[in-house]
Structure formats: C-alpha cells, structure tokens
Design a protein around this motif. Structure first.
Motif, short mmCIF file in Angstrom:
data_model
loop_
_atom_site.label_atom_id
_atom_site.label_comp_id
_atom_site.label_asym_id
_atom_site.label_seq_id
_atom_site.Cartn_x
_atom_site.Cartn_y
_atom_site.Cartn_z
N LEU A 39 26.11 -12.45 62.90
CA LEU A 39 25.49 -11.84 64.08
C LEU A 39 24.76 -10.57 63.69
CD1 LEU A 39 28.51 -12.09 66.56
CD2 LEU A 39 26.59 -13.69 66.30
N LEU A 40 23.67 -10.30 64.37
CA LEU A 40 22.91 -9.06 64.14
C LEU A 40 22.92 -8.28 65.45
CD1 LEU A 40 19.84 -10.79 62.42
CD2 LEU A 40 21.76 -9.70 61.27
N PHE A 41 23.41 -7.05 65.40
CA PHE A 41 23.44 -6.22 66.62
C PHE A 41 23.47 -4.75 66.24
CE2 PHE A 41 28.05 -5.37 66.36
CZ PHE A 41 28.49 -6.45 65.59
N LEU A 79 31.34 -3.08 70.88
CA LEU A 79 32.51 -3.40 71.70
C LEU A 79 32.29 -4.69 72.51
CD1 LEU A 79 34.98 -1.62 71.73
CD2 LEU A 79 34.31 -0.83 74.02
N THR A 80 31.11 -4.80 73.09
CA THR A 80 30.77 -6.00 73.88
C THR A 80 30.81 -7.24 72.98
OG1 THR A 80 29.21 -4.56 74.99
CG2 THR A 80 29.07 -6.90 75.51
N VAL A 81 30.28 -7.09 71.75
CA VAL A 81 30.25 -8.23 70.83
C VAL A 81 31.68 -8.62 70.46
CG1 VAL A 81 29.57 -8.93 68.49
CG2 VAL A 81 27.93 -7.72 69.95
N ARG A 82 32.54 -7.62 70.23
CA ARG A 82 33.92 -7.93 69.87
C ARG A 82 34.65 -8.63 71.03
NH1 ARG A 82 36.94 -3.39 68.36
NH2 ARG A 82 35.02 -2.66 67.40
N LYS A 83 34.33 -8.25 72.24
CA LYS A 83 34.96 -8.90 73.41
C LYS A 83 34.51 -10.36 73.52
CE LYS A 83 36.00 -5.14 76.49
NZ LYS A 83 35.16 -4.19 77.21
N LEU A 84 33.22 -10.58 73.24
CA LEU A 84 32.68 -11.95 73.32
C LEU A 84 33.16 -12.82 72.18
CD1 LEU A 84 28.89 -11.56 74.18
CD2 LEU A 84 30.53 -12.97 75.41
#
Ligand code: DP6
Length: 295
Positions: free
Chosen positions: A271-273, A279-284
């Motif tokens: 993933l690239l962010f 935090l949002t990416v870790r939740k998803l």
C-alpha cells in the motif's frame, strides 16, 4: 557479450586487492515503475528504466569470507535451501579464481522472499536507500545500465505490506517476463507506458504530488499484470485474496482516502499512503506492516 567477459571488464577497472571479508546491508526495494522484460537476457539488461523505493531497515545483512573446499551458504543461521545455494554459487562462478570458495552468512528480516532475487536485475536497485532509478541504457555491452539514488526525501510517505501468501511462486520473474515478451500481444504497449510512468513518477516525487505518485505507481503495476494475463499460457500471480484487497483499496479511495497500491510478480500488495492516514489504513487493514522508507 557473455557474463564472464562483462565481469572481467569490470574487475579490470577496480583497483586494490580483494579483502578477506566483506559485510553489507541491502534493503528490500519496491518497484513503482516496474522492470518487466529484458533487452539482453545474458547480461540482464532491461527493456525499460525502472524506479523503486527502498524499505529502510527491512532487508538482508550479509557477511562473506573465504571457505576451504566448497562454498558454504547460510540463510538465517541455517544451511540455505539447495536451490538458493546453487544460484549463489553459480553467481560466484563469475568472480572466483580457480580453487577459491566462499562462506556466506545472510540474515533476512523481511517476510518477502527477496533473497531469492539476489543476482536478479531488480536487486541492482537494492544497493541504495530512498528512491532509486535503474537506467535501462542502450549499449549492447550494458555499461550504461546501472542503478543510482534519486535525490529527494519524502518523510511522510508510508508503505504498507499486505502479505497474502508466503508460498514460493510457481513461475519465477525471469520465466514470467520471458513468456510475456514472447507471447503477450499487450507487451507491445509496455515499453512506451514504462517511459511515461517513469517520467511522471520523477515529476511526482520532485513535487511531492501524492495523488499523481500513487495513481502512476498503481496503474503501472496493473498494466504490467495485464501484459502477463494476456500471455500464453496465461500468467496470473494474484490469489483470490489479492483481488479482495485491491477492491478494498478502490472502495476506500472512492470514499475519499488517499490510498494506492503496487504489486510485483506475486500475490502480495504494497500500500502507498501518507502518514496522516496511517491510523485509518491500520483500521481498514489490521494486518498491515507499515514501513517509513525515509526514517
Ligand atoms: C515484477 O529482478 O526478479 O518485481 O532479473 O529475471 O531475476 P530477474 O527478475 P527480477 O524481476 C523483478 C520483476 C518485478 C518488477 C521490479 O521489481 O521492477
């Protein structure tokens, strides 16, 4: 030109006596503009220039010394698997003098099978940290095909590793790209796209334009996979779970999240962010392993 001849030319250029011991760290690199296809298989010269980002402290640490009667290759403290040891010994044949053997101890701290790629074209990019380009070059002897670090630091860039499978892939990259070049009608379009993507990525990196960066990298990866799908026999490195994760990224992006991905010749996603969305990416994606490539 044969590999042996090429190595002899390079060795003649190097000065100094060989050291009795060598030690080095090589980071994993993730291609953003992919290397797919060789203009010369013997010398591992690519059709197109590629661009990658190295993953900081994730990689392999290797110590090399001389051995007595045969090469001794250790991977993470244990004798290395036969295929890996043979590949490395074949690579050493290019350099060794008669009756010279090596002991190699290599420690790998990545969940990706990067080590199997030692001696691979893309490994040239792992000599540097940060953003790295590998120039395709034009010369038949390959003397203008080399990797170099790109200036530019992107502190808040994040790479998220999503592992789908640890299994060894059925078709290696070398065979995969050969099959694609020989049988895929779509491969014709690849070199031109790679040139555009390479330039766009350099522009996006210089301007720290994240949407342009993410879009170009994701599209480049998908275009590469499209050339493989159109090969015969077809080549698909994805697992059902890879597609589930891709759909999840697309859905999140449609919902406004600045999230993109890239994939190499395997089922895993990177993933690239940006840091602001970590935090949002870790939740998803609770299983994501996040890497800060510039710290
Ligand atoms: C899809 O470097 O593994 O990861 O040079 O034949 O050993 P060989 O191939 P390799 O291919 C890498 C292909 C890729 C794209 C990339 O890393 O640029």
């Amino acid at each position: 030109m044969k590999r042996q001849e090429f190595v002899q030319i390079l060795l003649r250029r190097a000065d100094g006596k060989p050291a009795a011991r060598g030690e080095a760290f090589a980071p994993v690199n993730i291609a953003l503009c992919k290397y797919w296809g060789k203009r010369d298989a013997e010398l591992n010269l690519p059709v197109n220039s590629s661009l990658s980002v190295s993953l900081g402290t994730l990689g392999t640490h290797t110590v090399i010394t001389f051995a007595q009667a045969a090469d001794r290759i250790f991977l993470n403290g244990k004798p290395a698997p036969k295929e890996f040891a043979e590949r490395l010994s074949t690579y050493f044949n290019l350099f060794r003098s008669k009756g010279q053997f090596f002991e190699v101890r290599t420690e790998n701290n990545v969940p990706l099978s990067m080590l199997a790629r030692l001696g691979s074209g893309s490994a040239a990019r792992s000599l540097y940290s940060g953003f790295v380009v590998w120039h395709a070059g034009e010369r038949a002897d390959g003397m203008d095909s080399y990797a170099e670090e790109l200036s530019g630091v992107w502190n808040n860039l994040r790479i998220g590793i999503l592992e789908v499978s640890k299994a060894r892939k059925e078709t290696g990259s070398t065979e995969g790209m050969n099959r694609t070049c020989e049988t895929s009608e779509l491969y014709e379009a690849w070199p031109a796209q790679a040139v555009c993507d390479f330039d766009e990525l350099r522009t996006a990196i210089a301007a720290q334009d994240f949407p342009m960066f993410g879009k170009t990298a994701e599209n480049n990866a998908l275009a590469m996979h499209a050339t493989m799908l159109a090969a015969w026999p077809p080549l698909c490195y994805w697992k059902p779970q890879s597609l589930v994760l891709m759909q999840k990224v697309w859905q999140a992006r449609a919902g406004g999240l600045d999230l993109y991905f890239t994939m190499d010749a395997g089922p895993n996603l990177k993933l690239l962010f940006l840091e602001k969305d970590a935090l949002t990416v870790r939740k998803l994606f609770p299983k994501v392993q996040t890497v800060c490539p510039f710290s």
